[in-house]
Design a protein around this motif. Structure first.
Motif, PDB file in Angstrom:
ATOM      1  N   PRO B 304      45.112  45.241  30.363  1.00  0.00           N
ATOM      2  CA  PRO B 304      44.314  44.531  31.366  1.00  0.00           C
ATOM      3  C   PRO B 304      45.184  44.060  32.525  1.00  0.00           C
ATOM      4  CG  PRO B 304      43.906  43.659  29.167  1.00  0.00           C
ATOM      5  CD  PRO B 304      45.045  44.609  29.043  1.00  0.00           C
ATOM      6  N   ILE B 305      44.581  44.050  33.711  1.00  0.00           N
ATOM      7  CA  ILE B 305      45.356  43.590  34.858  1.00  0.00           C
ATOM      8  C   ILE B 305      45.576  42.089  34.751  1.00  0.00           C
ATOM      9  CG2 ILE B 305      44.797  45.341  36.550  1.00  0.00           C
ATOM     10  CD1 ILE B 305      42.382  43.681  37.320  1.00  0.00           C
ATOM     11  N   ALA B 306      46.716  41.645  35.248  1.00  0.00           N
ATOM     12  CA  ALA B 306      47.044  40.229  35.148  1.00  0.00           C
ATOM     13  C   ALA B 306      47.123  39.637  36.543  1.00  0.00           C
ATOM     14  CB  ALA B 306      48.395  40.056  34.447  1.00  0.00           C
ATOM     15  N   PRO B 307      46.768  38.346  36.702  1.00  0.00           N
ATOM     16  CA  PRO B 307      46.958  37.705  38.006  1.00  0.00           C
ATOM     17  C   PRO B 307      48.448  37.620  38.328  1.00  0.00           C
ATOM     18  CG  PRO B 307      45.935  36.182  36.419  1.00  0.00           C
ATOM     19  CD  PRO B 307      46.206  37.451  35.698  1.00  0.00           C
ATOM     20  N   LEU B 308      48.757  37.400  39.598  1.00  0.00           N
ATOM     21  CA  LEU B 308      50.161  37.345  39.989  1.00  0.00           C
ATOM     22  C   LEU B 308      50.877  36.187  39.294  1.00  0.00           C
ATOM     23  CD1 LEU B 308      50.385  37.993  43.821  1.00  0.00           C
ATOM     24  CD2 LEU B 308      51.285  39.371  41.963  1.00  0.00           C
ATOM     25  N   HIS B 352      40.512  51.383  45.937  1.00  0.00           N
ATOM     26  CA  HIS B 352      41.048  50.948  44.650  1.00  0.00           C
ATOM     27  C   HIS B 352      40.005  50.181  43.846  1.00  0.00           C
ATOM     28  CE1 HIS B 352      42.873  47.772  42.147  1.00  0.00           C
ATOM     29  NE2 HIS B 352      43.555  48.793  41.680  1.00  0.00           N
ATOM     30  N   PHE B 353      39.189  49.396  44.550  1.00  0.00           N
ATOM     31  CA  PHE B 353      38.173  48.573  43.897  1.00  0.00           C
ATOM     32  C   PHE B 353      37.233  49.447  43.063  1.00  0.00           C
ATOM     33  CE2 PHE B 353      34.201  45.988  44.000  1.00  0.00           C
ATOM     34  CZ  PHE B 353      34.708  44.831  43.446  1.00  0.00           C
ATOM     35  N   ILE B 354      36.813  50.604  43.607  1.00  0.00           N
ATOM     36  CA  ILE B 354      35.926  51.441  42.795  1.00  0.00           C
ATOM     37  C   ILE B 354      36.702  52.303  41.806  1.00  0.00           C
ATOM     38  CG2 ILE B 354      33.727  51.650  43.979  1.00  0.00           C
ATOM     39  CD1 ILE B 354      34.699  53.707  45.715  1.00  0.00           C
ATOM     40  N   MET B 355      37.929  52.679  42.158  1.00  0.00           N
ATOM     41  CA  MET B 355      38.664  53.568  41.255  1.00  0.00           C
ATOM     42  C   MET B 355      39.330  52.833  40.108  1.00  0.00           C
ATOM     43  SD  MET B 355      40.499  56.183  43.832  1.00  0.00           S
ATOM     44  CE  MET B 355      41.673  56.740  42.618  1.00  0.00           C
ATOM     45  N   GLY B 356      40.011  51.727  40.433  1.00  0.00           N
ATOM     46  CA  GLY B 356      40.759  51.011  39.399  1.00  0.00           C
ATOM     47  C   GLY B 356      39.837  50.232  38.478  1.00  0.00           C
ATOM     48  N   PRO B 357      39.334  49.078  38.951  1.00  0.00           N
ATOM     49  CA  PRO B 357      38.447  48.293  38.084  1.00  0.00           C
ATOM     50  C   PRO B 357      37.138  49.021  37.802  1.00  0.00           C
ATOM     51  CG  PRO B 357      39.208  47.002  39.973  1.00  0.00           C
ATOM     52  CD  PRO B 357      39.602  48.405  40.220  1.00  0.00           C
ATOM     53  N   GLY B 358      36.658  49.841  38.752  1.00  0.00           N
ATOM     54  CA  GLY B 358      35.364  50.500  38.572  1.00  0.00           C
ATOM     55  C   GLY B 358      35.438  51.757  37.731  1.00  0.00           C
ATOM     56  N   ARG B 488      35.076  45.987  34.932  1.00  0.00           N
ATOM     57  CA  ARG B 488      36.151  46.554  34.110  1.00  0.00           C
ATOM     58  C   ARG B 488      35.654  46.870  32.708  1.00  0.00           C
ATOM     59  NH1 ARG B 488      40.524  42.480  34.099  1.00  0.00           N
ATOM     60  NH2 ARG B 488      39.165  41.027  35.178  1.00  0.00           N
ATOM     61  N   ALA B 489      34.725  46.039  32.237  1.00  0.00           N
ATOM     62  CA  ALA B 489      34.192  46.291  30.888  1.00  0.00           C
ATOM     63  C   ALA B 489      33.466  47.624  30.842  1.00  0.00           C
ATOM     64  CB  ALA B 489      33.250  45.156  30.493  1.00  0.00           C
ATOM     65  N   GLN B 490      32.625  47.920  31.860  1.00  0.00           N
ATOM     66  CA  GLN B 490      31.882  49.177  31.839  1.00  0.00           C
ATOM     67  C   GLN B 490      32.821  50.364  32.028  1.00  0.00           C
ATOM     68  OE1 GLN B 490      31.087  51.495  34.449  1.00  0.00           O
ATOM     69  NE2 GLN B 490      32.489  50.432  35.845  1.00  0.00           N
ATOM     70  N   ARG B 491      33.939  50.157  32.734  1.00  0.00           N
ATOM     71  CA  ARG B 491      34.908  51.237  32.875  1.00  0.00           C
ATOM     72  C   ARG B 491      35.489  51.595  31.507  1.00  0.00           C
ATOM     73  NH1 ARG B 491      40.397  49.262  35.087  1.00  0.00           N
ATOM     74  NH2 ARG B 491      40.332  48.309  33.035  1.00  0.00           N
ATOM     75  N   ASP B 492      35.833  50.562  30.724  1.00  0.00           N
ATOM     76  CA  ASP B 492      36.491  50.825  29.447  1.00  0.00           C
ATOM     77  C   ASP B 492      35.518  51.380  28.420  1.00  0.00           C
ATOM     78  OD1 ASP B 492      38.856  50.078  30.494  1.00  0.00           O
ATOM     79  OD2 ASP B 492      38.797  48.022  29.744  1.00  0.00           O
ATOM     80  N   SER B 493      34.288  50.911  28.407  1.00  0.00           N
ATOM     81  CA  SER B 493      33.307  51.471  27.495  1.00  0.00           C
ATOM     82  C   SER B 493      31.904  51.124  27.957  1.00  0.00           C
ATOM     83  CB  SER B 493      33.524  50.947  26.074  1.00  0.00           C
ATOM     84  OG  SER B 493      32.382  51.277  25.294  1.00  0.00           O
ATOM     85  N   ILE B 502      25.351  44.087  29.812  1.00  0.00           N
ATOM     86  CA  ILE B 502      25.719  44.402  31.196  1.00  0.00           C
ATOM     87  C   ILE B 502      24.917  45.618  31.654  1.00  0.00           C
ATOM     88  CG2 ILE B 502      27.589  45.195  32.683  1.00  0.00           C
ATOM     89  CD1 ILE B 502      29.513  43.716  30.782  1.00  0.00           C
ATOM     90  N   ASP B 503      24.270  45.499  32.807  1.00  0.00           N
ATOM     91  CA  ASP B 503      23.594  46.653  33.390  1.00  0.00           C
ATOM     92  C   ASP B 503      24.676  47.484  34.086  1.00  0.00           C
ATOM     93  OD1 ASP B 503      22.157  48.474  34.843  1.00  0.00           O
ATOM     94  OD2 ASP B 503      20.583  47.062  35.412  1.00  0.00           O
ATOM     95  N   THR B 504      25.223  48.446  33.375  1.00  0.00           N
ATOM     96  CA  THR B 504      26.428  49.138  33.871  1.00  0.00           C
ATOM     97  C   THR B 504      26.156  49.909  35.152  1.00  0.00           C
ATOM     98  OG1 THR B 504      25.948  51.003  32.443  1.00  0.00           O
ATOM     99  CG2 THR B 504      27.466  49.370  31.590  1.00  0.00           C
ATOM    100  N   MET B 505      24.994  50.560  35.211  1.00  0.00           N
ATOM    101  CA  MET B 505      24.679  51.364  36.386  1.00  0.00           C
ATOM    102  C   MET B 505      24.626  50.483  37.632  1.00  0.00           C
ATOM    103  SD  MET B 505      23.629  54.702  36.368  1.00  0.00           S
ATOM    104  CE  MET B 505      22.180  55.198  35.456  1.00  0.00           C
ATOM    105  N   ARG B 506      23.938  49.321  37.482  1.00  0.00           N
ATOM    106  CA  ARG B 506      23.797  48.427  38.617  1.00  0.00           C
ATOM    107  C   ARG B 506      25.157  47.835  38.999  1.00  0.00           C
ATOM    108  NH1 ARG B 506      19.506  43.616  39.419  1.00  0.00           N
ATOM    109  NH2 ARG B 506      18.098  45.367  39.199  1.00  0.00           N
TER     110      ARG B 506
END
Lengths: 233, 608
Positions: B304-308, B352-358, B488-493, B502-506
């Motif tokens: 998981p990504i961590a804050p700075l 990055h927002f759609i590719m990484g977390p999305g 990030r949850a919908q990305r992982d599974s 979670i409405d993943t599509m939305r």
């Protein structure tokens, strides 16, 4: 013929095989018994090189084969019949067999389409049918036939009875024994005890990724306690 | 009338024939190796150039001409083999986006190689011997050569069909397309198979290119022009399906031929609209199937990504402080570069927002950058709106486009989703390019200047700093907010995310639109700093620029896109100044990066 020593394998961080050792002698059917998730399929895949072993040895015909690529393992005479069957759905039965075909092996009678059809007569009538339009039992026969076309010296049969009707299971047991009688060595993984006891010569029991018992099938038949502890659900 | 229609149908068939040759190679290569080969268009272009060289240097006559065509195809096939052996063989197990980028690196190298060997001018080759004339169909002329081309298309289709049905090689190729791991477990050496397939596919592209020489001029734009169309054919037909490619090529050829008669203004848009429509109804194309065994996944599972960390915050604060002071001391040129870097950072952060977390791939992110830029510029041009209002409109325009396009894109996954995003970007690009009355077409919109107070370069740099870094910061906040956690949850599974409500599509849809809106802001700012907008703002190259920045920085780190944007813009700027062959150098750098640092620069830093 096939000797596995202290084999370890991981899926990501999960430690699936934690030191599997087993031995298959020429011309015998060795059954790898164990419950769902015990590590039977992973053992097969690790021997084939489909799951890279993290440590331990695999010796086949006196040569180390751990770390080789699956195609090299197959070429040395180790045939693999996967649990999920993995028939090429859009290829015909004959084409599926063609994918498996390899050069004849010295000292062994070569496998041909005719010979496969002699072992599994129902395939003969459907050579042109696409693999995706067959019943589960027919697909199982096709996958075994496909592997035999590679003229292996030893076949890894991963749960051949899974999901099959009892009548088909009977026929499968006959076919497997017939193969053994022709001199084929077989390592067969199974959770169906009734199938295993009919075909096996020797057996190992795997539990949580390690071998917990091994011996002859007669010894296992006699040992109610071991069976109760490791095999009943 | 009847003659006109017949000729139109035949010219549709002729373009379908060459489209099929290119697409067949692309689809066969994808089927077996699972590589989306961007360089396939470059092989086509190489075939055309080689065909031109052979046709102009060999003696005239039937045998030398057709011999030259075949020779060009074989040489291109061998070039494909070299690329496969030296590059692709090493990255078959890398994530798909890296493979795509590597092949895009090859595109850049081939472009400069062709420029270096054949020069920048369009080359006109000789007509095919004995085929200069035309045939008459109901009084309408139809070029004889095009008729031959149709015949060649049909012949190649039949030969390929025989190859795949009747030979062991073909059967193995079809088996490997379905389940290549199983083919390996049956003792087939896949390396030979892959190399063989690459030879075949590349040679087909080369053949198609060489066959174009008598029809049209050979130029350096052929590669990206054909690859976009070939992708459409392959995706519409179904990735990996040869009959699908033939069917889709026929469909597209006819659509282009008759589209010109009915809607001359939107022929380019039409093609991509059809692709979008097909993918929505049949997500795996007309004759394609869902890939078995190896699901198309575009991200690597990462911690998981961590804050700075406090130290990281300090570094960021100091860097930001220095950046805010920089306009006081820097010269105008440096400030222009700085403004560009700020815009690039926001653009990269949105992708990055759609590719990484999305966990989604976008191959057409430039669309939203461009729509923002055009939205602002059109307000200025047609309504004489002030900059402040236009800048505000930019993210709205792009956000609405993101909602509209995203609705389709988030329904697909993997390569298909990436291709659909590219299709939408091409629609946006074609609209800007073809709708000359409204958008100015290729000439763009000029005179998009800021008001007097915002003209000085330091003011622009400060504005860009505040708006772009502010936007990037907001996106970053969102990643750590509940919405980001859901994303990030919908990305992982998807399954597990759905199970906890979670409405993943939305979630994906909104993330897509938010990213689009911020990309639009970046585009609007860019328009005012440059004073003009052009269709190139949303072409494939700009989308890959964004991808490069994100991948350079590393997909799964939050600071990655910032580092990547700075590194890429700086590198680009330096290369442009240093060498004419900047594309080749850039391509080589991309290839080296994919080969040696598959986690990106930020990943490299994190590892040590």
């Amino acid at each position: 013929m096939l000797r596995v020593t202290e084999l370890h394998a991981h899926y990501g961080r999960a430690h699936i095989l934690q030191g599997v050792s087993l031995h298959v002698r020429p011309g015998e059917i060795h059954v790898l018994l164990g419950r769902n998730g015990a590590g039977k399929s992973t053992t097969m895949k690790a021997v084939m090189g489909l799951v890279p072993p993290t440590s331990g040895g695999v010796e086949f015909l006196g040569q180390p084969i751990a770390g080789l690529e699956p195609f090299e393992v197959a070429r040395r005479g180790l045939g693999y019949v996967p649990e999920e069957r993995r028939v090429f759905a859009e290829l015909s039965v004959a084409e599926n067999l063609e994918v498996g075909r390899r050069r004849p092996r010295e000292g062994l009678a070569p496998w041909t389409v005719e010979r496969v059809c002699a072992v599994f007569p129902s395939l003969a009538a459907m050579l042109k049918r696409p693999g995706g339009r067959m019943s589960g039992g027919e697909q199982q026969m096709l996958t075994i036939g496909r592997t035999l076309m590679g003229n292996p010296c030893l076949v890894l049969l991963d749960e051949p009875s899974e999901g099959l009707a009892p009548v088909i299971v009977d026929r499968m047991a006959e076919a497997v024994r017939a193969l053994r009688d022709e001199g084929m060595s077989i390592l067969l993984s199974e959770q169906n005890w009734h199938f295993a006891r009919r075909v096996g010569d020797t057996a190992s029991i795997i539990e949580k990724g390690a071998i917990v018992w091994h011996g002859t099938m007669q010894a296992l038949l006699a040992d109610d306690e071991v069976r109760a502890r490791y095999l009943t659900v | 009338m009847l003659g006109n229609l017949a000729v139109q149908a035949l010219s549709g068939l002729a373009s379908a024939a060459s489209l099929f040759l290119v697409a067949a190679g692309l689809t066969v290569i994808f089927g077996v190796t699972r590589i989306v080969n961007f360089a396939h268009g470059s092989f086509y272009m190489l075939g055309a150039y080689l065909g031109w060289t052979l046709a102009t240097n060999l003696p005239r006559g039937h045998v030398p001409f057709w011999g030259g065509v075949v020779l060009a195809a074989v040489i291109v096939g061998l070039v494909g083999v070299v690329v496969e052996l030296l590059l692709l063989r090493r990255i078959y197990k890398a994530p798909e986006l890296f493979q795509l980028l590597a092949t895009f690196g090859v595109v850049l190298v081939v472009q400069d190689a062709a420029l270096w060997i054949w020069g920048p001018q369009d080359l006109l080759g000789p007509r095919a011997p004995g085929l200069r004339g035309a045939v008459y169909i109901f009084d309408s002329r139809f070029p004889l050569y095009d008729l031959v081309l149709i015949g060649i298309g049909i012949a190649v289709f039949l030969l390929l069909w025989l190859l795949f049905q009747r030979t062991r090689f073909g059967i193995l190729v079809r088996a490997a397309t379905a389940d290549r791991e199983m083919v390996g477990a049956l003792g087939v050496n896949q390396r030979l198979l892959f190399t063989g397939v690459f030879f075949l596919g590349s040679a087909l592209a080369g053949l198609a290119g060489a066959l174009q020489v008598p029809r049209e001029s050979v130029n350096l734009q052929m590669d990206l022009a054909i690859i976009a169309e070939a992708f459409v054919v392959v995706v519409v037909g179904g990735l990996g399906s040869l009959p699908g490619a033939a069917l889709a090529a026929l469909l597209l050829g006819q659509m282009q031929a008759f589209g010109i008669l009915v809607f001359p203004q939107i022929t380019l848009v039409l093609v991509f609209l059809v692709m979008a429509a097909v993918l929505v109804v049949r997500p795996y194309g007309l004759l394609g199937r869902a890939p078995a065994g190896h699901a198309a996944s575009l991200h690597i599972v990462e911690p998981p990504i961590a804050p700075l960390s406090p130290r990281g915050r300090l570094v960021a604060a100091v860097a930001l402080g220095l950046a805010m002071l920089a306009p006081l001391v820097l010269a105008d040129y440096a400030l222009v570069v700085m403004t560009e870097i700020c815009v690039a950072i926001l653009f990269a952060a949105t992708l990055h927002f759609i590719m990484g977390p999305g966990g989604m791939a976008s191959f057409g992110h430039a669309a939203y950058f461009g729509i923002g830029a055009y939205g602002a510029a059109l307000l200025v041009k047609h309504l004489a709106a002030p900059m402040e209002l236009s800048l505000l409109a930019a993210p709205f325009a792009a956000g609405i486009a993101g909602l509209a396009f995203g609705w389709f894109c988030v329904r697909l996954s993997g390569v298909y989703a990436a291709m659909l995003t590219m299709a939408f970007a091409q629609i946006a690009w074609s609209t800007a390019f073809q709708w000359v009355a409204f958008t100015g077409g290729d000439n763009g919109i000029l005179g998009v200047w800021p008001p007097a107070w915002a003209v000085p370069k330091p003011v622009q740099a400060w504005g860009a700093l505040v708006l772009c870094l502010g936007g990037a910061f907001l996106l970053r906040r969102m990643i750590f907010a509940p919405f980001g956690a859901a994303l990030r949850a919908q990305r992982d599974s998807v399954l597990r995310a759905e199970a906890i409500g979670i409405d993943t599509m939305r979630t994906r849809w909104f993330a897509f639109a938010i990213a689009a809106a911020f990309a639009g802001l970046a585009g609007g700012l860019f328009a005012f700093t440059k004073g003009s907008v052009f269709p190139t703002y949303m072409n494939i190259s700009r989308s890959t620029d964004g991808l490069l920045m994100v991948l350079l920085g590393g997909v799964q780190t939050v600071t990655g896109p910032i580092i990547g944007a700075i590194a890429y813009t700086g590198l680009h700027e330096q290369l442009l100044r240093l060498t004419d062959l900047w594309r080749a150098v850039l391509g080589a750098i991309i290839i080296a990066l994919v080969l040696f640092f598959p986690r990106g620069l930020a990943g490299l830093g994190a590892k040590q």
